[in-house]
Design a protein around this motif. Structure first.
Motif, short mmCIF file in Angstrom:
data_model
loop_
_atom_site.label_atom_id
_atom_site.label_comp_id
_atom_site.label_asym_id
_atom_site.label_seq_id
_atom_site.Cartn_x
_atom_site.Cartn_y
_atom_site.Cartn_z
N PHE A 64 -21.90 -19.69 59.37
CA PHE A 64 -20.48 -19.75 59.72
C PHE A 64 -19.71 -20.55 58.66
O PHE A 64 -18.59 -20.19 58.28
CB PHE A 64 -20.32 -20.40 61.10
N TYR A 65 -20.33 -21.61 58.17
CA TYR A 65 -19.70 -22.46 57.15
C TYR A 65 -19.44 -21.66 55.87
O TYR A 65 -18.36 -21.78 55.26
CB TYR A 65 -20.59 -23.67 56.87
N GLN A 66 -20.40 -20.86 55.44
CA GLN A 66 -20.22 -20.07 54.23
C GLN A 66 -19.04 -19.12 54.37
O GLN A 66 -18.22 -18.97 53.45
CB GLN A 66 -21.51 -19.29 53.92
N LYS A 67 -18.95 -18.46 55.51
CA LYS A 67 -17.84 -17.54 55.75
C LYS A 67 -16.50 -18.29 55.83
O LYS A 67 -15.48 -17.83 55.29
CB LYS A 67 -18.07 -16.76 57.05
N ALA A 68 -16.50 -19.42 56.51
CA ALA A 68 -15.27 -20.19 56.68
C ALA A 68 -14.74 -20.70 55.34
O ALA A 68 -13.53 -20.66 55.07
CB ALA A 68 -15.51 -21.36 57.64
N GLU A 69 -15.67 -21.18 54.50
CA GLU A 69 -15.28 -21.65 53.17
C GLU A 69 -14.68 -20.52 52.34
O GLU A 69 -13.70 -20.71 51.62
CB GLU A 69 -16.49 -22.23 52.43
N TYR A 70 -15.27 -19.33 52.46
CA TYR A 70 -14.76 -18.17 51.72
C TYR A 70 -13.34 -17.83 52.18
O TYR A 70 -12.44 -17.58 51.35
CB TYR A 70 -15.68 -16.98 51.94
N ILE A 71 -13.11 -17.84 53.48
CA ILE A 71 -11.78 -17.53 54.03
C ILE A 71 -10.75 -18.55 53.56
O ILE A 71 -9.64 -18.19 53.13
CB ILE A 71 -11.83 -17.48 55.58
N LEU A 72 -11.11 -19.82 53.60
CA LEU A 72 -10.17 -20.86 53.18
C LEU A 72 -9.88 -20.77 51.69
O LEU A 72 -8.75 -21.00 51.25
CB LEU A 72 -10.72 -22.25 53.54
N LYS A 73 -10.90 -20.44 50.90
CA LYS A 73 -10.70 -20.30 49.46
C LYS A 73 -9.76 -19.14 49.16
O LYS A 73 -8.84 -19.26 48.33
CB LYS A 73 -12.05 -20.08 48.76
N GLN A 74 -9.97 -18.01 49.84
CA GLN A 74 -9.10 -16.86 49.63
C GLN A 74 -7.68 -17.16 50.08
O GLN A 74 -6.71 -16.74 49.44
CB GLN A 74 -9.65 -15.65 50.41
N THR A 75 -7.54 -17.91 51.15
CA THR A 75 -6.21 -18.29 51.65
C THR A 75 -5.50 -19.16 50.63
O THR A 75 -4.30 -18.98 50.36
CB THR A 75 -6.33 -19.03 52.99
N GLN A 76 -6.23 -20.11 50.06
CA GLN A 76 -5.64 -20.99 49.06
C GLN A 76 -5.23 -20.22 47.81
O GLN A 76 -4.17 -20.46 47.23
CB GLN A 76 -6.62 -22.10 48.69
N GLU A 77 -6.05 -19.26 47.41
CA GLU A 77 -5.71 -18.44 46.25
C GLU A 77 -4.47 -17.60 46.52
O GLU A 77 -3.60 -17.44 45.66
CB GLU A 77 -6.88 -17.53 45.88
N LEU A 78 -4.37 -17.08 47.74
CA LEU A 78 -3.18 -16.32 48.13
C LEU A 78 -1.93 -17.20 48.06
O LEU A 78 -0.90 -16.80 47.53
CB LEU A 78 -3.37 -15.77 49.55
N TYR A 79 -2.06 -18.41 48.58
CA TYR A 79 -0.93 -19.36 48.56
C TYR A 79 -0.55 -19.70 47.12
O TYR A 79 0.63 -19.70 46.76
CB TYR A 79 -1.32 -20.63 49.31
N THR A 80 -1.57 -19.94 46.28
CA THR A 80 -1.30 -20.31 44.89
C THR A 80 -0.64 -19.17 44.13
O THR A 80 0.32 -19.37 43.38
CB THR A 80 -2.62 -20.70 44.19
N ASP A 81 -1.14 -17.96 44.34
CA ASP A 81 -0.62 -16.81 43.61
C ASP A 81 0.84 -16.51 43.94
O ASP A 81 1.60 -16.07 43.07
CB ASP A 81 -1.46 -15.56 43.92
#
Length: 296
Positions: A64-81
């Motif tokens: 669950f942690y691996q998936k959650a980290e991936y989601i948060l990373k993608q969210t941050q990249e979306l916000y940054t972009d």
């Protein structure tokens, strides 16, 4: 499931501690514990083994942690972009009291914007009003007099302490006094800030405790107006010594017994802390207020 719940869960994974995660995210421990229980209930999983002094992930928790980290990373990249331009970034909404704003604002916000290029909106409110706007999330953070009863309800950081002085014109009958007591202000006209000011509530409480009915000539929101009335010679006003210490054409008289207040920033507990607010809190904690501190 919410992004905030995932943020809390991942923080606990990184710190191996709910307490340390709560400190890092400026939220309460029960808030994080509740979020994790909600995730476990929603996905029918046990995410952590709870030891005596440390918690560890279960096998399901690791996945669950691996998936959650991936989601948060993608969210941050979306916000940054899509939030790089000032036009697309939500401003950080900061409340400031009329009097405290003169001590080191706008230096603080100017320096913060120069360092981070984060847009800011400033709103001038008394500390009590600003507190309610933080509650309703109409303000992200507020500079405030922190002498209100439920301070622990908020995330907060104390920046400085100051003392009250009573200010009068050089022609006022009290201009030659070395101290002012509440009893000396019986029937004396005073100018106070609006009733959403913690300072005003403090002064009124002190007067009433001394058996004095406040003779309030005017409630005001603007420091300039207060000072104009003081200069007229007919009224006095309570100010903070860091303000009165600047070169002025009036007299500052110590208040006996001494009244002090702490000042700092407050922001709401139990919500997701946006990146710009996190940066502002870190900036404030590193900001040097020494040049503005009175000699207490």
């Amino acid at each position: 499931m919410t992004l905030t719940q995932l943020e809390y869960f991942c923080a606990v994974c990184r710190y191996h501690s709910i307490t340390r995660a709560a400190d890092a995210l400026y939220v309460s421990q029960p808030t994080i514990s509740t979020s994790i229980r909600d995730l476990e209930k929603e996905f029918h999983l046990k995410l952590f083994h709870h030891g005596k002094n440390r918690i560890s992930l279960t096998k399901d928790g690791e996945a669950f942690y691996q998936k959650a980290e991936y989601i948060l990373k993608q969210t941050q990249e979306l916000y940054t972009d899509f939030s790089n331009s000032a036009e697309n970034r939500h401003p950080l909404r900061i409340g400031i009291p009329p009097m405290i704003s003169t001590v080191f604002f706008p230096r603080v916000t100017d320096q913060f914007q120069k360092e981070y290029a984060i847009p800011i909106q400033l709103f001038e409110y008394g500390s009590l009003r600003a507190r309610t706007l933080v509650d309703s999330e109409q303000l992200d953070v507020a500079m405030a007099n922190m002498d209100f009863y439920n301070l622990d309800k908020y995330n907060h950081y104390v920046m400085m302490e100051d003392r009250y002085v009573y200010c009068v014109s050089r022609t006022h009958r009290y201009a030659g006094e070395t101290e002012i007591t509440m009893e000396m202000l019986k029937d004396e006209p005073v100018i106070l800030f609006n009733t959403d000011s913690v300072q005003t509530q403090t002064v009124i409480t002190c007067l009433r405790s001394a058996g004095i009915t406040p003779n309030v000539h005017m409630y005001c929101s603007q420091l300039t107006t207060v000072l104009n009335f003081v200069r007229s010679g007919r009224c006095g006003a309570f100010l903070y010594s860091s303000i009165a210490a600047n070169p002025r054409d009036f007299i500052e008289i110590p208040v006996t017994p001494e009244i002090t207040s702490k000042f700092g920033i407050i922001w709401k507990r139990g919500i997701f802390i946006p990146d710009q607010l996190t940066k502002f809190v870190i900036f404030i904690k590193a900001y040097d207020v020494t040049p503005y501190l009175p000699a207490l």
